[in-house]
Design an enzyme around this catalytic site. Structure first.
Site, PDB file in Angstrom:
ATOM      1  N   SER A  27       4.356   0.432  -5.031  1.00  0.00           N
ATOM      2  CA  SER A  27       4.749  -0.541  -4.587  1.00  0.00           C
ATOM      3  C   SER A  27       2.977  -1.551  -5.438  1.00  0.00           C
ATOM      4  O   SER A  27       2.949  -2.462  -5.405  1.00  0.00           O
ATOM      5  CB  SER A  27       5.794  -1.398  -4.362  1.00  0.00           C
ATOM      6  N   SER A  45       3.370   4.660  -2.063  1.00  0.00           N
ATOM      7  CA  SER A  45       3.529   3.402  -2.588  1.00  0.00           C
ATOM      8  C   SER A  45       1.410   2.946  -2.528  1.00  0.00           C
ATOM      9  O   SER A  45       1.301   1.678  -3.659  1.00  0.00           O
ATOM     10  CB  SER A  45       3.648   1.435  -2.133  1.00  0.00           C
ATOM     11  N   LYS A  66      -2.960  -7.235  -0.415  1.00  0.00           N
ATOM     12  CA  LYS A  66      -1.388  -6.960  -1.602  1.00  0.00           C
ATOM     13  C   LYS A  66      -0.638  -8.295  -0.377  1.00  0.00           C
ATOM     14  O   LYS A  66      -0.963  -8.554   0.787  1.00  0.00           O
ATOM     15  CB  LYS A  66      -0.837  -5.454  -1.043  1.00  0.00           C
TER      16      LYS A  66
END
Lengths: 517, 108
Positions: free
Chosen positions: A164, A188, A69
């Site tokens: 997220s 997330s 990420k």
């Protein structure tokens, strides 16, 4: 399985890498990746190949393509956090977790998309545009879609990935990598895992190092692991967990990587079903699946009990205050002076900082910073911040009580429903959405407990629904063993991605209008 | 209660981030309203919790230098620098008062 294939020479690391890279290119419309590190990945693959040739692979992860990420620092590769503030920022160092993976020989394919600074529950608010759920393009979803009128284009009404860590989840789900790193502060990692039909593990706070993970909420952030099956998650965990002298919030206990046993007898297990997780807005489908899962355990001989976590409904408010407060502090480092975006305003230090921050942050981030500062004002400190910290203790104590009463693992839904179409999702603002979507995942972050999403079944619309298991602190082995048993029982279907090449140009145009609207 | 204009300005100054428009201020109002729910919880006798690891000892190590000497890498990311210094515009000048700066609040 891939690891074994590499070892036997059925496929070489460079072949694997090439295939993944070309798959990334053909699934570009998903917008899962912000940066694809093609050259470095190929070099890593070549080095791995050498090692296999000599019969000396570094371990199970040698040559395995992974994605990270974009809020983890990666040396020499742009790290943006999907924000204008860090556009063009090339990290000078690797986050500890990234370094550990590279040391094991993993091949870093690229950095995945997220909500700006990991704030959000849809992966829709980053500056590089929203991430599309690969399941939007699956045969399973298309078959269940209501056929549209002829005037509309053939594009399916694509659904969000959740957030997220949406990019990471989409990457794993669409087979462009074998595992990905996400981060989990309020759900997330587990939220997009549920929507994308992959396994999402949130480890216990303090187990995996946060050094190099750009912080959101220092007391709740953890790196998250996304994989296609529970065994893979255990392997990743084995490589990443352990004390890091660079992160003083990692515990010093010795961590021993483990392999998951194939559990056959669950009769000694006690599964807790917290009644407060029957939250308002929970879809009847998810509720039914949750029930079915509880029955599954019961029929197999486990003890299934209803438990109560009375402060669950306050976890979102508590999170809201604590998160914005910590964010206000953590975002203060972005002033344009040492790194990242810098405004051209040169009148004074303060005006330069203010202009830089205005230009660099989006509305969501700025909103949270301002709210956080409000809660931290002297006159509000006691009433909001300290109060929230007290409520946090109550929430954590709820869990302690339940676990002390003999429950081994909790079973809850992960999300309220299956993934929403993007057009529906953006009708409400970020904070409202986060409030709604995080309700089932947030409390585990409050209490620092490990939790995992296991994809369970497809919804009526053909989209994945997952269920969540929450375990005791640092008992990942038990948690994952139960999750693996459950995974075996439910036999979640494989995604059947259609060839979308014909739609490529049309899709690109559509995507453009969707992200700049 | 609505947040007063002074507090809004104070916040903008503290955070060095502006509200930009009415929506921004609305967002704050809603956030505060949302946080009011906390008052429903009875927290008498409860200590605030800073960290879930509060029962453990903090890791300490010997005060020896183990890494450093990365001046070049660190300077690479800064846009304006001179030799080994980060260059900042003059300090000690407070953020311009409301009338002069480009912020939404001056219109309200």
């Amino acid at each position: 399985q891939v690891s074994a294939a590499l070892k036997e020479g059925h496929v070489t690391p460079t072949e694997l890498c090439q295939r993944c890279l070309s798959l990334i290119k053909s699934t570009k419309f998903l917008n899962a990746y912000i940066t694809v590190a093609e050259e470095t990945a190929l070099k890593q693959a070549e080095a791995s190949e050498e090692r296999y040739k000599r019969g000396q692979p570094l371990g199970v992860l040698d040559g395995i393509p992974i994605a990270v990420k974009d809020n983890f620092n990666t040396a020499g590769i742009e790290t943006t956090c999907a924000s204008n503030m860090l556009r063009g920022y090339i990290s000078p160092y690797n986050a500890t977790v990234v370094q550990k993976l590279l040391d094991q020989g993993a091949v870093l394919l690229g950095k995945t998309n997220l909500d700006e600074f990991a704030m959000g529950s849809g992966s829709t608010d980053g500056v590089f545009g929203p991430v599309r759920n690969p399941w939007s393009y699956s045969r399973q979803y298309k078959e269940k879609s209501v056929p549209k009128s002829h005037s509309e284009d053939k594009e399916p009404d694509w659904v969000i990935t959740g957030g997220s860590s949406g990019g990471s989840a989409a990457a794993v789900s669409s087979f462009t990598c074998f595992a990905a790193l996400g981060s989990d502060t309020g759900g997330s990692t587990r939220n997009p895992a549920a929507h994308c039909g992959v396994v999402g593990l949130k480890p216990t706070y303090g187990l995996i190092s946060r050094h190099g993970l750009i912080p959101l909420v220092n007391s709740m952030d953890v790196p998250g692991i996304l994989t296609r099956c529970v065994d893979d998650a255990a392997v990743m965990l084995g490589s990443l967990a352990g004390h890091d002298p660079k992160d003083s919030t990692t515990i010093q206990d010795n961590f021993k990587p483990f392999e998951l046993p194939d559990l056959t007898d669950v009769s000694k297990l006690s599964i807790g079903v917290p009644k407060e997780y029957h939250a308002p807005g929970l879809s009847s489908e998810v509720l039914a699946l949750w029930s079915k899962a509880a029955d599954l355990f019961q029929n197999a001989g486990a003890k299934v009990v209803e438990v109560s976590l009375p402060h669950t409904r306050y976890s979102i408010v508590c999170y809201h205050v604590l998160c914005t407060a910590e964010v206000a502090s953590n975002m203060a480092r972005f002033d344009g002076l040492e790194y990242g975006h810098r405004s051209d305003m040169n009148e004074s230090t303060e005006s330069m900082y203010a202009a830089t921050r205005r230009e660099g942050f989006n509305d969501v981030v700025r909103g949270r910073i301002l709210s956080g500062n409000y809660f931290l004002l002297k006159e509000n400190y006691e009433k909001y911040f300290i109060k929230a910290q007290k409520v946090r203790r109550l929430i954590a104590n709820d869990f302690v009580k339940v676990f002390r009463s003999g429950v081994d693992v909790l079973l809850t839904p992960t999300t309220l429903s299956d993934a929403a179409p993007y057009t529906e999702f953006i009708k409400e603002d970020n904070r409202t959405r986060s409030t709604q979507d995080d309700i089932l995942t947030q409390a585990a972050n409050m209490a620092g407990l490990p939790a995992i999403n296991v994809p369970t079944a497809l919804s009526e619309r053909g989209l994945p629904v997952g269920l969540q298991f929450i375990g005791r602190s640092f008992q990942e082995q038990q948690l994952l063993t139960v999750a693996k048993w459950f995974e075996k029982q439910v036999q979640f279907p494989v995604i059947q991605l259609e060839e979308v090449k014909r739609h490529d140009s049309g899709v690109f145009q559509h995507q453009k209008s969707a992200s700049f609207s | 209660q609505k947040v007063s204009r002074e507090v809004l300005e104070h916040l903008e100054h503290l955070a060095l981030v502006d509200f930009r428009d009415a929506e921004g201020v609305q967002r704050l109002q809603k956030a505060i309203q949302f946080a009011e729910q906390l008052q429903e919880v009875n927290t008498d006798g409860v200590e605030p919790m800073d960290s879930v690891l509060e029962d453990r000892c903090l890791y300490l190590r010997e005060d020896d230098v183990t890494e450093g000497n990365c001046t070049k890498e660190l300077l690479e990311n800064a846009r304006e620098k001179v030799e080994e210094y980060f260059v900042a515009p003059p300090g000690n000048i407070p953020l311009p008062k409301l009338g002069e700066r480009d912020t939404f609040l001056q219109g309200s």
